[in-house]
Design a protein around this motif. Structure first.
Motif, mmCIF file in Angstrom:
data_model
loop_
_atom_site.group_PDB
_atom_site.id
_atom_site.type_symbol
_atom_site.label_atom_id
_atom_site.label_comp_id
_atom_site.label_asym_id
_atom_site.label_seq_id
_atom_site.Cartn_x
_atom_site.Cartn_y
_atom_site.Cartn_z
ATOM 1 N N PHE A 1 41.393 49.504 42.721
ATOM 2 C CA PHE A 1 40.736 48.294 43.196
ATOM 3 C C PHE A 1 39.865 47.721 42.092
ATOM 4 O O PHE A 1 38.869 48.321 41.692
ATOM 5 N N ILE A 2 40.293 46.592 41.561
ATOM 6 C CA ILE A 2 39.584 45.945 40.461
ATOM 7 C C ILE A 2 39.395 44.486 40.838
ATOM 8 O O ILE A 2 40.358 43.730 40.938
ATOM 9 N N ASN A 3 38.153 44.117 41.082
ATOM 10 C CA ASN A 3 37.899 42.777 41.603
ATOM 11 C C ASN A 3 37.817 41.720 40.521
ATOM 12 O O ASN A 3 38.268 40.593 40.715
ATOM 13 N N ASP A 4 37.270 42.063 39.375
ATOM 14 C CA ASP A 4 37.027 41.076 38.336
ATOM 15 C C ASP A 4 38.331 40.697 37.620
ATOM 16 O O ASP A 4 39.035 41.560 37.110
ATOM 17 N N PRO A 5 38.670 39.394 37.619
ATOM 18 C CA PRO A 5 39.955 38.975 37.035
ATOM 19 C C PRO A 5 40.118 39.389 35.569
ATOM 20 O O PRO A 5 41.194 39.803 35.147
ATOM 21 N N GLN A 6 39.033 39.288 34.817
ATOM 22 C CA GLN A 6 39.101 39.648 33.397
ATOM 23 C C GLN A 6 39.389 41.142 33.238
ATOM 24 O O GLN A 6 40.183 41.547 32.396
ATOM 25 N N ALA A 7 38.762 41.929 34.102
ATOM 26 C CA ALA A 7 38.986 43.379 34.068
ATOM 27 C C ALA A 7 40.416 43.700 34.499
ATOM 28 O O ALA A 7 41.017 44.659 34.015
ATOM 29 N N GLN A 8 40.984 42.875 35.404
ATOM 30 C CA GLN A 8 42.367 43.089 35.838
ATOM 31 C C GLN A 8 43.314 42.955 34.646
ATOM 32 O O GLN A 8 44.194 43.791 34.423
ATOM 33 N N VAL A 9 43.109 41.876 33.880
ATOM 34 C CA VAL A 9 43.981 41.645 32.729
ATOM 35 C C VAL A 9 43.778 42.737 31.684
ATOM 36 O O VAL A 9 44.741 43.243 31.101
ATOM 37 N N ALA A 10 42.518 43.125 31.472
ATOM 38 C CA ALA A 10 42.234 44.177 30.502
ATOM 39 C C ALA A 10 42.920 45.480 30.917
ATOM 40 O O ALA A 10 43.503 46.179 30.083
ATOM 41 N N ALA A 11 42.886 45.785 32.218
ATOM 42 C CA ALA A 11 43.507 47.015 32.715
ATOM 43 C C ALA A 11 45.021 46.981 32.512
ATOM 44 O O ALA A 11 45.647 47.978 32.165
ATOM 45 N N LEU A 12 45.617 45.800 32.719
ATOM 46 C CA LEU A 12 47.058 45.653 32.499
ATOM 47 C C LEU A 12 47.390 45.867 31.028
ATOM 48 O O LEU A 12 48.314 46.602 30.687
ATOM 49 N N ARG A 13 46.628 45.205 30.159
ATOM 50 C CA ARG A 13 46.913 45.282 28.721
ATOM 51 C C ARG A 13 46.704 46.686 28.185
ATOM 52 O O ARG A 13 47.397 47.134 27.290
ATOM 53 N N ALA A 14 45.712 47.387 28.752
ATOM 54 C CA ALA A 14 45.433 48.744 28.285
ATOM 55 C C ALA A 14 46.420 49.741 28.875
ATOM 56 O O ALA A 14 46.441 50.896 28.479
ATOM 57 N N GLY A 15 47.223 49.318 29.853
ATOM 58 C CA GLY A 15 48.161 50.234 30.483
ATOM 59 C C GLY A 15 47.530 51.104 31.560
ATOM 60 O O GLY A 15 48.156 52.019 32.064
ATOM 61 N N ASP A 16 46.278 50.815 31.918
ATOM 62 C CA ASP A 16 45.637 51.573 32.996
ATOM 63 C C ASP A 16 46.252 51.244 34.344
ATOM 64 O O ASP A 16 46.229 52.048 35.263
#
Lengths: 278, 493
Positions: free
Chosen positions: B215-230
């Protein structure tokens, strides 16, 4: 010679930056290039100078106008917060210095407890009680300022209390309250003004932090902190949205800090060496 | 020395391990954490997005194209009068706790959902039911009081999944269903972990061993998580402004699909001034929907003029009924007695689409002399309490993501406080109508009533901006029901 030149430079640069900040804030009350909350979707995310001096944000609002109005909103929270904190903190510090003993101990330990909470944390707690908004932000920053002023005041007031003419006044039976009001406070005013300046810088920073978290100025009123938080998702497309409020915050804080340093050296050079050794 | 060798061996096995077989773990990102894990007792869609089709199964299911498919019922017969449904159940199905699934569980689940004290969020599903009989463990006979055109379709929703009487009470925190995945753990505020159900009744259905919902609410953190492969997949990313960029990135598959979510700014119809239809129409006239979609969702999302998903065949475009017209808005306000201005508030949940839309609405309203103050609130807990339950609000904004949910405007005591007997009768009538054409015509008429009466400001259809690792396949591009069905997901290497 050199030691006198540096504080003067700090005073001048700090003074200019602070005057710019206050001037901009006051000007925004009567004039901004565009109404700062006017939305123009057709002109969203324009680069600086393309539309307006600093471009537009994701709603097409003029960034320069938002920065100006943001300066006022920032000061409108920081000033009352610091003054409130200073008033209460100075009263506590003076009382502690005048009566010492148990009163002093209690005041200082309570200060330690309040001091232990970061401003943002106390703001979140106060926000939970009062609901988020400017009032909660003012109270939160004020609470955080009370122990700072209590400690500073107590420190310098204790020194004043050791002076000979105060000992004479006490011997003549002048009550501590009158001594505090008539003799102590005029003597520590310089130190307090310096502290107010430095705390203002901190208050502006804290307000930006609170607005960034959605706890300060309410939308759509512009706030530097929220401008930064809104800019986040557009960082790769429109970096100017983050740079503009970021620079505004940095320069304001720098200006007030320099002003505080400069004032301290100008008003009482002995303070500099003491705070440096503390 | 031996320690070093061991470490070297570990590194080697770790780096070569994944190459030997395709990955079998999946991390799915969601913006909102569900408040519980039982879709039969509460409304939030996040519950369905974790549990539906993964943990729990119904008699039937909705597939990725919105069609009804058999599931726990392998087939069914409907009597000619449309009042008796006979379901023939799958046999050999086991719940995650090892107990057997049979017709008694179906009766229990539906009786629980339609009981007077039930908190099921979609009781209209069960309202037509007269009786439920279980002639044998593999057969359920449901008799209806009246015909119900959408009955089978509704049974595919998360609200109608089958649960066992022994475990029902604890499903909120420790869900037990019949699905291809079992509940493993829930770290509050962070993640829910599921593992493959080794006793699943369709043994080769799924390829994944573990599924984690983060559960990741912040849109910027969502993209960062995708890019990092998390996170491997965000079925609906909250950062539309970054979507076009992710689309260009070869590491990801980015698909703009449709949801069933209508973004509406609900008004408290029982409260002044919103009890006056002229005020509601004035507010609607003041909204430039196209600009709103542009500013709030980077242009993704279709403007709507009523409360019906454009994906549904009965959809009619109603955006022209009350178009953007500031002069009309001002005139209507003056007529209603608010020519000198009006002060209202909007309670805004934290989702980016909601807070951005609210800011834009406030700016648009300001141009016709309405001062709307924004009061931030938190979804779901605080919003459900203040707005949905206590109805302590003027205007609010939220997406209604259940499919075919136009009937919420016909419900008594729903948070809009909207009362329209003609609309209510029409919706009830449409529900009873088994002929598809006749039913759709009635839905069209219902859409028109809402468009003219504006119980809520109809803004736009929420798009589903899915972004996931390019090596993943089997994820849904559209969401005809709120779901993150991962049963058909697999890695290509």
């Amino acid at each position: 010679m050199r030691s006198r030149l540096r504080p003067n430079a700090a005073l001048v640069i700090g003074g200019i930056l602070t005057a710019l900040l206050i001037g901009t804030a006051l000007l925004s009350l009567v004039w901004t290039p565009e109404p700062p909350t006017r939305v123009r979707i057709a002109m969203r995310l324009k680069a600086p100078l393309d539309v307006g001096l600093l471009g537009t944000d994701h709603f097409g609002r003029d960034v320069a106008s938002m920065l100006m109005a943001g300066a006022w909103n920032s000061l409108a929270i920081a000033w009352p917060a610091v003054l409130l904190g200073a008033a209460i903190g100075t009263a506590i510090g003076c009382a502690a210095a005048a009566w010492k003993g148990l009163a002093d101990e209690i005041a200082m330990r309570v200060s330690d407890v309040v001091f232990a909470f970061p401003a943002v944390l106390s703001a979140i707690m106060i926000g939970a009680l009062l609901g988020s908004g400017p009032l909660a932000a003012i109270l939160a920053i004020a609470v955080f300022n009370i122990p700072v002023f209590a400690r500073v005041t107590r420190g310098v007031a204790l020194q004043v209390w050791t002076l000979d003419y105060i000992a004479a006044a006490r011997a003549l039976g002048k009550p501590p309250l009158r001594i505090t009001l008539e003799d102590v406070i005029p003597n520590i005013a310089g130190a307090l003004i310096v502290q107010v300046t430095i705390q203002l810088a901190l208050a502006i920073l804290t307000e930006a932090g609170l607005s960034y978290l959605g706890l300060g100025v309410r939308p759509p009123n512009p706030s530097w902190g929220r401008m930064l938080s809104d800019a986040q998702t557009y960082l790769s497309q429109a970096p100017h949205l983050a740079i503009a409020p970021g620079l505004a915050i940095a320069l304001s804080v720098l200006g007030l800090n320099l002003l505080g340093d400069g004032l301290r050296d100008a008003i009482d050079p002995t303070l500099r060496s003491r705070s440096a050794s503390a | 020395m031996s320690k070093r060798l061991l470490a070297a061996a570990l590194i080697v096995s770790a780096s070569f391990g994944p190459a030997l077989a395709a990955k079998t773990s999946l991390v799915v990102g969601m913006p909102i954490e569900p408040p519980g894990l039982d879709p039969t007792i509460a409304a939030p869609v996040a519950i369905r997005e974790v549990t539906w089709a993964n943990l729990y199964e119904g008699l039937v299911r909705i597939d990725r194209n919105g069609k009804v498919q058999p599931l726990l019922a392998k087939r069914w017969d409907i009597s000619p009068d449309g009042l008796t449904y006979t379901f023939h159940l799958q046999t050999g199905v086991k719940f995650h706790d090892g107990s057997a699934f049979d017709s008694a569980d179906v009766k229990f689940a539906f009786d629980r959902a339609r009981a007077p004290n039930s908190t099921n969020a979609q009781k209209q599903i069960f309202a037509p039911i007269d009786s439920i009989e279980t002639p044998d463990p593999a057969t359920v006979v449901i008799k209806l009081k009246e015909t119900s055109g959408n009955f089978l379709y509704y049974l595919g929703w998360g609200d109608a999944v089958i649960i066992a009487p022994e475990t029902a009470e604890n499903n909120k925190a420790n869900p037990v269903g019949t699905g291809p995945f079992k509940f493993k753990s829930w770290t509050r505020g962070d993640r829910v972990e599921l593992v493959r159900n080794p006793d699943y009744w369709q043994p080769d259905k799924t390829k994944l061993e573990t599924v984690t919902f983060r559960f990741i609410n912040d849109p910027q953190a969502q993209v960062a998580a995708l890019r990092a492969g998390d996170v491997d997949a965000f079925p609906n990313i909250g950062a539309p402004e970054l979507f076009s960029e992710l689309k260009k990135d070869p590491r990801f598959t980015a698909v703009a699909g449709n949801t069933e979510g209508e973004v509406v700014a609900g008004m408290n119809n029982a409260k002044k001034p919103f009890n006056d239809v002229r005020v509601r129409r004035a507010l609607m006239h003041a909204v430039d929907r196209k600009a709103l979609v542009e500013g709030a969702y980077s242009g993704y999302g279709q403007p709507i003029g009523s409360f019906f998903s454009p994906n549904h065949p009965a959809f009619v475009d109603m955006t022209g009924v009350i178009p953007y017209d500031q002069e009309k808005a001002k005139a209507l306000l003056a007529e209603a007695g608010y020519g000198n201005g009006l002060s209202i508030t909007i309670k805004t949940p934290q989702m980016a689409y909601a807070s951005r839309s609210a800011e834009l609405l406030a700016a648009m309203f300001a141009e016709v002399g309405i001062d709307m103050k924004i009061i931030p609130t938190e979804f779901p807990a605080k919003w459900i309490e203040e707005v949905f339950k206590n109805k302590d609000y003027d205007v609010t904004i939220v997406a209604h993501t259940e499919p075919l949910d136009i009937d919420i405007f016909a419900r008594d005591n729903y948070y809009f406080n909207y009362k329209n007997d003609r609309f209510k009768a029409l919706i009830a009538d449409a529900g009873r109508t088994t002929s598809e054409n006749a039913r759709f015509a009635k839905y069209a008429e219902a859409q028109k009533i809402l468009a003219e009466d504006v119980p809520a400001l109809f803004l736009f259809q929420l798009p589903k901006l899915g972004v996931w690792n390019a090596k993943l396949s089997g994820l849904w591009e559209n969401s005809p029901v709120p779901a993150n069905d991962v049963t058909e997901v697999s890695w290509s290497d």
